[in-house]
Design a protein around this motif. Sequence first.
Motif, PDB file in Angstrom:
ATOM      1  N   GLN A 167       0.818  -1.207   0.000  1.00  0.00           N
ATOM      2  CA  GLN A 167       0.000   0.000   0.000  1.00  0.00           C
ATOM      3  C   GLN A 167       0.860   1.268   0.000  1.00  0.00           C
ATOM      4  OE1 GLN A 167      -2.895  -1.518  -0.973  1.00  0.00           O
ATOM      5  NE2 GLN A 167      -3.922   0.063   0.229  1.00  0.00           N
ATOM      6  N   LYS A 170       2.367   2.618  -3.290  1.00  0.00           N
ATOM      7  CA  LYS A 170       1.471   3.098  -4.339  1.00  0.00           C
ATOM      8  C   LYS A 170       1.527   4.626  -4.440  1.00  0.00           C
ATOM      9  CE  LYS A 170      -1.902  -0.670  -3.900  1.00  0.00           C
ATOM     10  NZ  LYS A 170      -3.291  -1.031  -3.501  1.00  0.00           N
ATOM     11  N   PHE A 180      -8.077   5.976 -12.829  1.00  0.00           N
ATOM     12  CA  PHE A 180      -9.324   5.324 -12.416  1.00  0.00           C
ATOM     13  C   PHE A 180     -10.509   6.032 -13.059  1.00  0.00           C
ATOM     14  CE2 PHE A 180      -8.228   8.516  -9.253  1.00  0.00           C
ATOM     15  CZ  PHE A 180      -9.413   9.188  -9.021  1.00  0.00           C
ATOM     16  N   TYR A 268     -14.942   0.096  -7.325  1.00  0.00           N
ATOM     17  CA  TYR A 268     -13.572  -0.205  -7.769  1.00  0.00           C
ATOM     18  C   TYR A 268     -12.558   0.064  -6.662  1.00  0.00           C
ATOM     19  CZ  TYR A 268      -9.213   0.226 -10.436  1.00  0.00           C
ATOM     20  OH  TYR A 268      -7.917   0.095 -10.878  1.00  0.00           O
ATOM     21  N   GLU A 271     -12.579  -2.623  -3.928  1.00  0.00           N
ATOM     22  CA  GLU A 271     -12.027  -3.911  -4.352  1.00  0.00           C
ATOM     23  C   GLU A 271     -10.535  -3.839  -4.657  1.00  0.00           C
ATOM     24  OE1 GLU A 271     -12.584  -7.238  -7.938  1.00  0.00           O
ATOM     25  OE2 GLU A 271     -13.936  -5.500  -7.791  1.00  0.00           O
ATOM     26  N   LYS A 272     -10.119  -2.843  -5.422  1.00  0.00           N
ATOM     27  CA  LYS A 272      -8.735  -2.795  -5.916  1.00  0.00           C
ATOM     28  C   LYS A 272      -7.793  -1.939  -5.069  1.00  0.00           C
ATOM     29  CE  LYS A 272      -9.695  -5.299  -9.563  1.00  0.00           C
ATOM     30  NZ  LYS A 272      -9.140  -6.669  -9.723  1.00  0.00           N
ATOM     31  N   GLN A 273      -8.342  -0.997  -4.319  1.00  0.00           N
ATOM     32  CA  GLN A 273      -7.545  -0.100  -3.483  1.00  0.00           C
ATOM     33  C   GLN A 273      -6.360   0.504  -4.256  1.00  0.00           C
ATOM     34  OE1 GLN A 273      -6.435  -2.233   0.096  1.00  0.00           O
ATOM     35  NE2 GLN A 273      -8.553  -2.521   0.703  1.00  0.00           N
ATOM     36  N   PRO A 274      -6.653   1.234  -5.333  1.00  0.00           N
ATOM     37  CA  PRO A 274      -5.551   1.815  -6.122  1.00  0.00           C
ATOM     38  C   PRO A 274      -4.781   2.911  -5.391  1.00  0.00           C
ATOM     39  CG  PRO A 274      -7.663   2.664  -6.867  1.00  0.00           C
ATOM     40  CD  PRO A 274      -7.976   1.591  -5.876  1.00  0.00           C
TER      41      PRO A 274
END
Length: 285
Positions: A167, A170, A180, A268, A271-274
């Motif tokens: 994390q 990122k 996104f 999104y 789920e993906k935690q961009p």
Amino acid sequence: MNKLFYFSFALLFLATVVSCGKKQGSSSDALPTPKKRFILPEVPAMLMSDSDKQVFLALHYFDKFNFKDTTQIHLPDVAEAGLVNFIALLQKVPGQVRDSATVLAFQKASVVSRMYVYFWKTLDRYLDDPNSPIRNEDSYISVCQSIVKLPKVDEVVTSNATFKLRQALKNRTGMLAANFQITLESGKRMKMSDLKGKYTLLFFYEPDCHTCIQAKAFMRQSGYLNSLIMNSIVTVLAFYPQDDKQVWLQRLPDCAPCWVNGYDPEGYFTEKQPYDLRAFPTFYL
């Protein structure tokens, strides 16, 4: 006969008093237990510059710390204070030294699982908590990398450090921001990369978050920010990274019309935690 009895009794009483007095005296003569404290290593006299001294201290910081004495965990003035000062020291040395010093600290702590876990939890709290006054992402990444590199001492710690390292890495400074999809009030969809402007200010928020509401009010009233928006230098994207449209629409009037305002109906982000969103509001530029 009576005299002998009283005399014997007096001797017995005197002996008892003397004996008790001697015992009390021996107790008062006992040395007090020395108070535990964190002891720093001695810096060699040959090191003259502050930078050289700081490097030495960072690499030898825990040389005199007894990792097997887990009672120090319960003494804030010893273990916790030592770690807090270690954090401050890490921010004064080059990155390579910081990383080496962190690895050495966990190598030494690994001799006792309980102390190893304590080191992780304490450094995690101070370096990664959004509300910590000494939060530092670079030092935190160094901590996580050290745990991931070293042999597993505690499965839970290794798992947590692995996830948090992923994390933390990122969208670092200088990286290309993760793209996104944005859904606008009209239902139109666009990508973050479609936004115009020299800079994009990403503003992630929760609609009912009090601090977020204050942040929105401050941004709307900022003449400097508004001038940057009007001159197409900055584009503000106010984004609610969840799918509750009703909640989002109720607080949408808090956002300025000149911002790009969107939310995430597809879930999104969940789920993906961009992006690493641990607190709201969160800003990226």
